[in-house]
Design an enzyme around this catalytic site. Structure first.
Site, short mmCIF file in Angstrom:
data_model
loop_
_atom_site.label_atom_id
_atom_site.label_comp_id
_atom_site.label_asym_id
_atom_site.label_seq_id
_atom_site.Cartn_x
_atom_site.Cartn_y
_atom_site.Cartn_z
CG ASP A 1 120.94 -22.16 96.52
OD1 ASP A 1 120.09 -22.94 96.06
OD2 ASP A 1 120.73 -21.46 97.53
CD GLU B 1 117.76 -22.35 92.66
OE1 GLU B 1 116.80 -23.10 92.94
OE2 GLU B 1 118.42 -21.73 93.52
#
Length: 632
Positions: free
Chosen positions: A328, A362
């Site tokens: 993330d 990401e």
């Protein structure tokens, strides 16, 4: 909003979706329907789940078909953990199944319960949203929401009690492995839950730069000297950071009374391991040094932090045997961290007997920008990144903008570190939990289309996802025709029966069901198409490991054709998509040796029109897949 909460994961980066009220969608349903394409008319019985593959560890990242889910929104396998062992109202427990921003009751036992369903779809790997223990609720009065999504972590060593236990996660991983499936963890190092506060800024704390607020002065360049001898965060040694003792250079950070040990491991409670500069504004140094909408931004330059996270996530590999990481907010972390962390994780995986351990970051981008994505494979040494450029290109092609962006996508593949071989393994997607579902984008671009046409365009996008290069990533609910009202919380619908009104008034695609029903229908036409294409993909090396050659593209809706080649035999597979609402026919270039063709999907010509050319005819919003037999 105030700065010390995050009701939405991507607040500050909203994409401006048009609302899709129920009345409008209902009116669109009354328009004349188009004739369904052949692939939507057929409803074959679901194929039996494949037998366990003993060599699943040997599959390369590009061989995988990934199914991504948020456990809280997928299936409730144990109602006893809905409140996470907490007592009180939703502001204490975080549980409110009627509110889109709170826990709904899904858990890890629910995922294990539905492995048959996931495998029947053809997925070979499951990407599970963050499972770590979260701060149950945060936000100022009237704007509270819960950590159901998993990104407000307080304990990096334990499963969130709302989702189950560490033993439940081990049971899921073991059950998946027994089926020859892999499990990818969603991990976070950029930030933790919002615990640290600022004495001099109780509200919305704007970012304070290193130029205006250097660590050598208290409260700005004109303040009293502090931290003598500290040479800045670019000198990433223990000796240098030992001189950073006074943290009052930008704000005056502190841990509130009673929360001194809110985080685990305990070293995460030390304010010296955070930047403490206020909220990022998503540009410049604030990208890596700013709080993520109030979440405590970890100082990942600090050697203690690097060592700590290597220990934390190495343990999840060692103890649970997970098969890969999705990272993330990867672009919000300094490159040096990844340059140390990634080799350490790959070494731990190899020692565990996991030779292929994908780590994909990401790197959020709102537009078509392969260069930004590729940057992180070169500078940060990120092995893979989520292919946001692919999503953008497919949305453009399926919403009336032509296919030139798809052509540009493949032309840019050599710019990744490792070139086209890296591009082959990039996790591709058309929908996700942050930016929303493809059907929402198509509806925004073409607001007057019928629900039937939206269904067909969504099917075409799924076909692109499953036949073009990359590791296709299916977002849970897409296979059941979910249509979101927007991004973020609006795209995180329950797959088990929902009690959220703004989910349940959506008209789903290809079904009479709503999200108020359980949506695990293996006869759903989108499920059926995906299952067909996952079987085809897994059985056709050209579709997993094969290079791509764009044969035909245009700036208007119409034919987009790509050839993919078997990496061993060199055999050609021609894929042709029609993004227009009328049938198209055209001559398409193929290899001179591709003379005879077999239809793998749709109706293909039996023979080439001439050496190096074949005539293709594709119905509206449909596609064909044609395998060539090389002439001797």
């Amino acid at each position: 909003m105030g700065n010390r909460f995050r009701p939405s994961r991507r607040l500050g980066k909203t994409l401006g979706f048009l609302p899709m009220v129920g009345a409008t969608v209902l009116a669109l349903l009354l328009q004349p329907a188009l004739t369904l394409p052949a692939f939507a008319q057929q409803s074959p019985a679901p194929a039996p789940a494949p037998a366990p593959a003993p060599s699943y560890r040997d599959r390369l990242p590009q061989d995988e078909i990934i199914y991504f889910l948020l456990p809280d929104r997928f299936e409730n396998g144990d109602t006893s953990n809905d409140r996470g062992g907490l007592k009180g109202d939703r502001l204490v427990t975080g549980y409110d199944p009627t509110a889109k921003g709170f826990y709904h009751g899904g858990d890890l036992k629910g995922v294990t319960k539905r492995l048959d369903y996931i495998q029947a779809l053809g997925a070979t790997a499951i990407w599970v949203g963050p499972i770590f223990k979260n701060k149950p609720v945060q936000g100022p009065p009237g704007n509270e929401s819960a950590g159901y999504h998993g990104y407000w972590i307080t304990d990096f060593t334990q499963v969130d009690p709302h989702l189950g236990t560490n033993a439940d996660f081990k049971a899921l991983v073991d059950a998946a492995h027994a089926r020859g499936m892999k499990v990818y963890m969603d991990i976070v190092v950029n930030h933790t839950a919002d615990v640290i506060q600022y004495r001099d800024c109780p509200g919305n704390c704007a970012y304070r730069s290193a130029a205006d607020y250097p660590a050598s002065r208290r409260g700005g360049v004109n303040g009293a000297p502090i931290n003598p001898g500290f040479q800045g965060e670019t000198v990433q040694t223990a000796e240098n950071f030992a001189k950073l003792t006074d943290m009052d250079y930008a704000y005056q950070p502190f841990v509130p009374k009673g929360q001194e040990h809110a985080k685990t491991p305990d070293w995460l409670n030390d304010i010296h391991y955070y930047h403490n500069r206020g909220n990022s504004f998503w540009k410049g140094e604030s990208i890596t040094h700013g709080d993520f909408v109030g979440l405590d931004d970890v100082a990942t330059e600090h050697p203690r932090v690097v060592a700590g996270f290597i220990e934390i996530f190495g343990d999840w590999i060692d103890k649970f045997g997970v098969d890969g990481f999705r990272v993330d907010t990867a672009k919000h972390v300094n490159p040096e961290f990844w340059q140390a962390f990634i080799p350490a994780m790959l070494a731990r995986a190899k020692a565990k007997g996991i030779p292929n351990f994908p780590i994909f970051g990401e790197v959020y981008t709102e537009d078509f920008d392969p260069a930004l994505l590729a940057h992180y494979t070169h500078v940060d040494k990120m092995p893979l990144v989520l292919d946001y450029a692919f999503q953008y290109a497919v949305i453009a092609a399926t919403s009336g903008k032509g296919s030139e962006t798809l052509e540009r996508l493949f032309a840019a593949d050599p710019i990744y570190a490792g070139g086209v071989e890296t591009a082959l393994a990039l996790p591709t997607f058309v929908s996700n939990h942050d930016v929303g579902r493809l059907s929402t984008y198509v509806r925004k671009a073409l607001p007057a289309i019928s629900n039937d046409e939206l269904f067909r365009r969504t099917m075409l996008a799924q076909a692109m996802l499953l036949t073009l290069r990359g590791a296709p990533t299916i977002y849970a609910g897409d296979e059941q025709g979910f249509v979101s009202d927007g991004n973020d919380q609006n795209a995180r619908e329950d797959q088990f029966p929902s009690k959220v009104a703004v989910y349940n008034d959506n008209v789903l695609l290809g079904t009479k069901a709503t999200t108020a029903d359980a949506n695990f229908d293996q006869t759903h036409p989108i499920f059926q198409l995906i299952a067909e294409l996952t079987r085809l993909r897994s059985a056709t090396p050209a579709l997993t490991r094969g290079r791509s050659v764009v044969r035909l593209a245009g700036d208007k809706p119409g034919l987009f054709a790509v050839s993919r080649f078997d990496p061993v035999s060199g055999g050609e597979v021609l894929i042709a998509f029609n993004t227009a609402t009328e049938a198209v026919s055209a001559n398409v270039t193929v290899d001179y040796g591709s003379r005879q063709f077999t239809s793998l999907h749709g109706q293909c010509a039996v023979e080439a029109t001439a050496p190096g050319s074949v005539r293709v005819s594709v119905p509206p919003l449909d596609f064909i897949v044609c395998a060539a037999e090389k002439s001797k």
